[in-house]
Design a protein around this motif. Structure first.
Motif, PDB file in Angstrom:
ATOM      1  N   PRO A   1       0.807  -1.231   0.000  1.00 23.81           N
ATOM      2  CA  PRO A   1       0.000   0.000   0.000  1.00 23.81           C
ATOM      3  C   PRO A   1       0.837   1.277   0.000  1.00 23.81           C
ATOM      4  CG  PRO A   1      -0.923  -1.598   1.525  1.00 23.81           C
ATOM      5  CD  PRO A   1       0.386  -2.168   1.058  1.00 23.81           C
ATOM      6  N   ALA A   2       2.026   1.205   0.594  1.00 22.94           N
ATOM      7  CA  ALA A   2       2.865   2.409   0.664  1.00 22.94           C
ATOM      8  C   ALA A   2       3.522   2.745  -0.672  1.00 22.94           C
ATOM      9  CB  ALA A   2       3.944   2.212   1.733  1.00 22.94           C
ATOM     10  N   GLY A   3       3.326   1.881  -1.654  1.00 17.03           N
ATOM     11  CA  GLY A   3       3.870   2.148  -2.977  1.00 17.03           C
ATOM     12  C   GLY A   3       5.121   1.360  -3.309  1.00 17.03           C
ATOM     13  N   LYS A   4       5.607   0.565  -2.384  1.00 15.35           N
ATOM     14  CA  LYS A   4       6.818  -0.221  -2.605  1.00 15.35           C
ATOM     15  C   LYS A   4       6.460  -1.483  -3.388  1.00 15.35           C
ATOM     16  CE  LYS A   4      10.930  -1.707  -0.030  1.00 15.35           C
ATOM     17  NZ  LYS A   4      11.758  -0.560  -0.429  1.00 15.35           N
ATOM     18  N   THR A   5       7.312  -1.829  -4.345  1.00 15.78           N
ATOM     19  CA  THR A   5       7.091  -3.004  -5.180  1.00 15.78           C
ATOM     20  C   THR A   5       8.353  -3.855  -5.216  1.00 15.78           C
ATOM     21  OG1 THR A   5       5.541  -1.783  -6.590  1.00 15.78           O
ATOM     22  CG2 THR A   5       6.449  -3.821  -7.484  1.00 15.78           C
ATOM     23  N   PHE A   6       8.188  -5.168  -5.088  1.00 16.23           N
ATOM     24  CA  PHE A   6       9.336  -6.061  -5.208  1.00 16.23           C
ATOM     25  C   PHE A   6       8.879  -7.416  -5.740  1.00 16.23           C
ATOM     26  CE2 PHE A   6       7.831  -6.178  -0.786  1.00 16.23           C
ATOM     27  CZ  PHE A   6       7.550  -7.531  -0.617  1.00 16.23           C
TER      28      PHE A   6
ATOM     29  N   LEU B   1      14.283  -9.838   6.822  1.00 22.20           N
ATOM     30  CA  LEU B   1      13.233  -9.212   6.016  1.00 22.20           C
ATOM     31  C   LEU B   1      13.186  -7.701   6.200  1.00 22.20           C
ATOM     32  CD1 LEU B   1      10.737  -9.399   4.166  1.00 22.20           C
ATOM     33  CD2 LEU B   1       9.374  -9.824   6.223  1.00 22.20           C
ATOM     34  N   ASP B   2      13.321  -7.234   7.447  1.00 20.15           N
ATOM     35  CA  ASP B   2      13.221  -5.789   7.686  1.00 20.15           C
ATOM     36  C   ASP B   2      14.362  -5.023   7.032  1.00 20.15           C
ATOM     37  OD1 ASP B   2      15.048  -6.877   9.460  1.00 20.15           O
ATOM     38  OD2 ASP B   2      14.524  -5.552  11.121  1.00 20.15           O
ATOM     39  N   LEU B   3      15.567  -5.568   7.097  1.00 18.26           N
ATOM     40  CA  LEU B   3      16.705  -4.862   6.505  1.00 18.26           C
ATOM     41  C   LEU B   3      16.684  -4.925   4.977  1.00 18.26           C
ATOM     42  CD1 LEU B   3      19.608  -5.857   8.929  1.00 18.26           C
ATOM     43  CD2 LEU B   3      18.211  -3.776   8.911  1.00 18.26           C
ATOM     44  N   ALA B   4      16.005  -5.909   4.436  1.00 22.03           N
ATOM     45  CA  ALA B   4      15.889  -6.022   2.976  1.00 22.03           C
ATOM     46  C   ALA B   4      14.857  -5.049   2.413  1.00 22.03           C
ATOM     47  CB  ALA B   4      15.520  -7.453   2.583  1.00 22.03           C
ATOM     48  N   THR B   5      13.858  -4.703   3.237  1.00 18.33           N
ATOM     49  CA  THR B   5      12.730  -3.931   2.701  1.00 18.33           C
ATOM     50  C   THR B   5      12.519  -2.559   3.330  1.00 18.33           C
ATOM     51  OG1 THR B   5      11.224  -5.014   4.273  1.00 18.33           O
ATOM     52  CG2 THR B   5      11.481  -6.052   2.109  1.00 18.33           C
ATOM     53  N   SER B   6      13.133  -2.294   4.476  1.00 21.64           N
ATOM     54  CA  SER B   6      12.845  -1.048   5.190  1.00 21.64           C
ATOM     55  C   SER B   6      14.099  -0.219   5.440  1.00 21.64           C
ATOM     56  CB  SER B   6      12.162  -1.365   6.536  1.00 21.64           C
ATOM     57  OG  SER B   6      12.082  -0.206   7.342  1.00 21.64           O
ATOM     58  N   GLU B   7      14.178   0.941   4.813  1.00 22.04           N
ATOM     59  CA  GLU B   7      15.297   1.845   5.056  1.00 22.04           C
ATOM     60  C   GLU B   7      15.247   2.393   6.489  1.00 22.04           C
ATOM     61  OE1 GLU B   7      15.377   4.781   1.990  1.00 22.04           O
ATOM     62  OE2 GLU B   7      15.599   3.310   0.374  1.00 22.04           O
ATOM     63  N   GLU B   8      14.048   2.475   7.042  1.00 25.36           N
ATOM     64  CA  GLU B   8      13.895   2.921   8.433  1.00 25.36           C
ATOM     65  C   GLU B   8      14.545   1.905   9.380  1.00 25.36           C
ATOM     66  OE1 GLU B   8      10.376   4.059  11.666  1.00 25.36           O
ATOM     67  OE2 GLU B   8       9.863   3.567   9.582  1.00 25.36           O
TER      68      GLU B   8
ATOM     69  N   VAL C   1      16.940  -0.155   8.594  1.00 32.60           N
ATOM     70  CA  VAL C   1      18.385  -0.061   8.359  1.00 32.60           C
ATOM     71  C   VAL C   1      18.988   1.053   9.209  1.00 32.60           C
ATOM     72  CG1 VAL C   1      20.129   0.575   6.643  1.00 32.60           C
ATOM     73  CG2 VAL C   1      18.340  -1.073   6.047  1.00 32.60           C
ATOM     74  N   ALA C   2      18.320   2.204   9.211  1.00 34.98           N
ATOM     75  CA  ALA C   2      18.819   3.341   9.995  1.00 34.98           C
ATOM     76  C   ALA C   2      18.748   3.050  11.490  1.00 34.98           C
ATOM     77  CB  ALA C   2      18.011   4.589   9.659  1.00 34.98           C
ATOM     78  N   HIS C   3      17.647   2.414  11.914  1.00 35.21           N
ATOM     79  CA  HIS C   3      17.460   2.129  13.333  1.00 35.21           C
ATOM     80  C   HIS C   3      18.517   1.156  13.852  1.00 35.21           C
ATOM     81  CE1 HIS C   3      15.284   1.657  17.097  1.00 35.21           C
ATOM     82  NE2 HIS C   3      15.312   0.347  16.949  1.00 35.21           N
ATOM     83  N   LYS C   4      18.850   0.152  13.035  1.00 32.52           N
ATOM     84  CA  LYS C   4      19.836  -0.849  13.449  1.00 32.52           C
ATOM     85  C   LYS C   4      21.269  -0.454  13.084  1.00 32.52           C
ATOM     86  CE  LYS C   4      16.811  -4.924  13.339  1.00 32.52           C
ATOM     87  NZ  LYS C   4      16.625  -6.291  12.786  1.00 32.52           N
ATOM     88  N   ARG C   5      21.391   0.702  12.422  1.00 34.10           N
ATOM     89  CA  ARG C   5      22.703   1.178  11.973  1.00 34.10           C
ATOM     90  C   ARG C   5      23.417   0.112  11.136  1.00 34.10           C
ATOM     91  NH1 ARG C   5      24.756   4.077  17.629  1.00 34.10           N
ATOM     92  NH2 ARG C   5      22.992   5.529  17.793  1.00 34.10           N
ATOM     93  N   TYR C   6      22.644  -0.429  10.231  1.00 29.74           N
ATOM     94  CA  TYR C   6      23.170  -1.511   9.387  1.00 29.74           C
ATOM     95  C   TYR C   6      23.795  -0.940   8.123  1.00 29.74           C
ATOM     96  CZ  TYR C   6      23.222  -5.427   6.120  1.00 29.74           C
ATOM     97  OH  TYR C   6      23.608  -6.370   5.194  1.00 29.74           O
ATOM     98  N   SER C   7      24.852  -1.583   7.655  1.00 29.89           N
ATOM     99  CA  SER C   7      25.489  -1.185   6.402  1.00 29.89           C
ATOM    100  C   SER C   7      25.792  -2.431   5.580  1.00 29.89           C
ATOM    101  CB  SER C   7      26.785  -0.418   6.680  1.00 29.89           C
ATOM    102  OG  SER C   7      27.424  -0.052   5.461  1.00 29.89           O
ATOM    103  N   GLY C   8      25.448  -2.392   4.303  1.00 27.82           N
ATOM    104  CA  GLY C   8      25.684  -3.543   3.439  1.00 27.82           C
ATOM    105  C   GLY C   8      25.296  -3.224   2.008  1.00 27.82           C
ATOM    106  N   PRO C   9      25.438  -4.180   1.110  1.00 29.65           N
ATOM    107  CA  PRO C   9      25.128  -3.936  -0.306  1.00 29.65           C
ATOM    108  C   PRO C   9      23.640  -3.755  -0.591  1.00 29.65           C
ATOM    109  CG  PRO C   9      25.735  -6.227   0.054  1.00 29.65           C
ATOM    110  CD  PRO C   9      26.024  -5.508   1.330  1.00 29.65           C
ATOM    111  N   ILE C  10      22.794  -4.256   0.313  1.00 30.16           N
ATOM    112  CA  ILE C  10      21.348  -4.057   0.191  1.00 30.16           C
ATOM    113  C   ILE C  10      20.876  -3.437   1.506  1.00 30.16           C
ATOM    114  CG2 ILE C  10      19.101  -5.164  -0.102  1.00 30.16           C
ATOM    115  CD1 ILE C  10      20.484  -7.338  -1.733  1.00 30.16           C
ATOM    116  N   MET C  11      20.296  -2.248   1.414  1.00 28.99           N
ATOM    117  CA  MET C  11      19.913  -1.513   2.621  1.00 28.99           C
ATOM    118  C   MET C  11      18.466  -1.030   2.512  1.00 28.99           C
ATOM    119  SD  MET C  11      23.505   0.596   3.090  1.00 28.99           S
ATOM    120  CE  MET C  11      22.952   1.447   4.581  1.00 28.99           C
ATOM    121  N   GLY C  12      17.560  -1.964   2.665  1.00 31.27           N
ATOM    122  CA  GLY C  12      16.131  -1.634   2.610  1.00 31.27           C
ATOM    123  C   GLY C  12      15.612  -1.406   1.212  1.00 31.27           C
ATOM    124  N   ASP C  13      16.415  -1.686   0.204  1.00 27.31           N
ATOM    125  CA  ASP C  13      16.019  -1.382  -1.173  1.00 27.31           C
ATOM    126  C   ASP C  13      16.100  -2.599  -2.095  1.00 27.31           C
ATOM    127  OD1 ASP C  13      18.770  -1.580  -1.067  1.00 27.31           O
ATOM    128  OD2 ASP C  13      19.159   0.218  -2.246  1.00 27.31           O
TER     129      ASP C  13
END
Length: 220
Positions: free
Chosen positions: A109-114, A191-198, A200-212
């Motif tokens: 619903p938020a407009g994200k597609t995968f 799943l959260d780090l694969a799909t949510s940039e929020e 990623v920021a909350h967990k201070r995660y860094s990697g080749p795929i960051m919520g996108d």
């Protein structure tokens, strides 16, 4: 002209889909419907072919694609196993990959597609099978215009855990695609780090795929 062959297509939902497609398509479309029920089309939107039973529906719809008379096979109201049984017949020569896998497009619903794969066909894929699943999904993505898709190999957590089969599998498949130029394939990833940039920021995660992630690959 793109021709769509629809197995079990004389249904209200399919009729709505055809109307929308004819209105929004950027190139000419034609639809051929195979079904055992009455023809619901009163506006001459499709060509209707009446069949005696579901086996005949599958045979006629699949044959149209196999012979090059149609470019897309669309499943209407027909049992999946009935349609797949026909698709896999060697006479049609439609299965040209080692593994047959399922790819779904998910729109939130938020407009994200995968794209999501494979949560419908391969129950417990091995490393070799999961590699083929990734290859199939990558090809689908590229045909949809994603020329360098980001492919996330999901597990319960992003940290490698040798006691967790999904984590081990993701790490092995990531290593296989390490030199891949056509896509970014990475896991294990939650799943959260694969799909949510929020997230990623909350967990201070860094990697080749960051919520996108463009494609989510599930381990079972």
């Amino acid at each position: 002209m793109i021709t769509v062959s629809i197995a079990g297509g004389s249904q209200p939902e399919i009729l709505q889909l055809v109307k929308k497609a004819l209105k929004e398509a950027e190139q000419p479309l034609q639809f051929i419907v195979f079904d055992t029920s009455e023809n619901l089309d009163t506006e001459n939107l499709w060509k209707y072919v009446h069949c005696s039973d579901d086996a005949a529906v599958a045979r006629e719809a699949v044959s149209l694609v196999a012979t090059g008379q149609a470019q897309i096979l669309l499943k209407g109201i027909i049992q999946t196993h009935t349609l797949l049984k026909e698709i896999l017949k060697s006479e049609h020569q439609l299965k040209n990959k080692p593994i047959l896998s399922h790819v779904a497009m998910v729109e939130l619903p938020a407009g994200k597609t995968f794209l999501l794969t494979d949560c419908a066909m391969n129950i417990a894929p091995t490393q070799a099978t999961l590699i083929e699943i990734v290859e199939n999904a990558k090809e689908v993505a590229q045909k949809l215009g994603l020329h360098h898709p980001k492919i996330a190999l999901l597990s319960a957590a992003e940290n490698f855990n040798p006691k967790m089969p999904s984590s081990v599998l993701a790490k092995e498949v990531t290593a296989h695609f390490n030199d891949q130029q056509e896509a970014t394939v990475f896991g294990p990833l939650s799943l959260d780090l694969a799909t949510s940039e929020e997230a990623v920021a909350h967990k201070r995660y860094s990697g080749p795929i960051m919520g996108d992630a463009d494609i989510l690959v599930v381990p079972t």
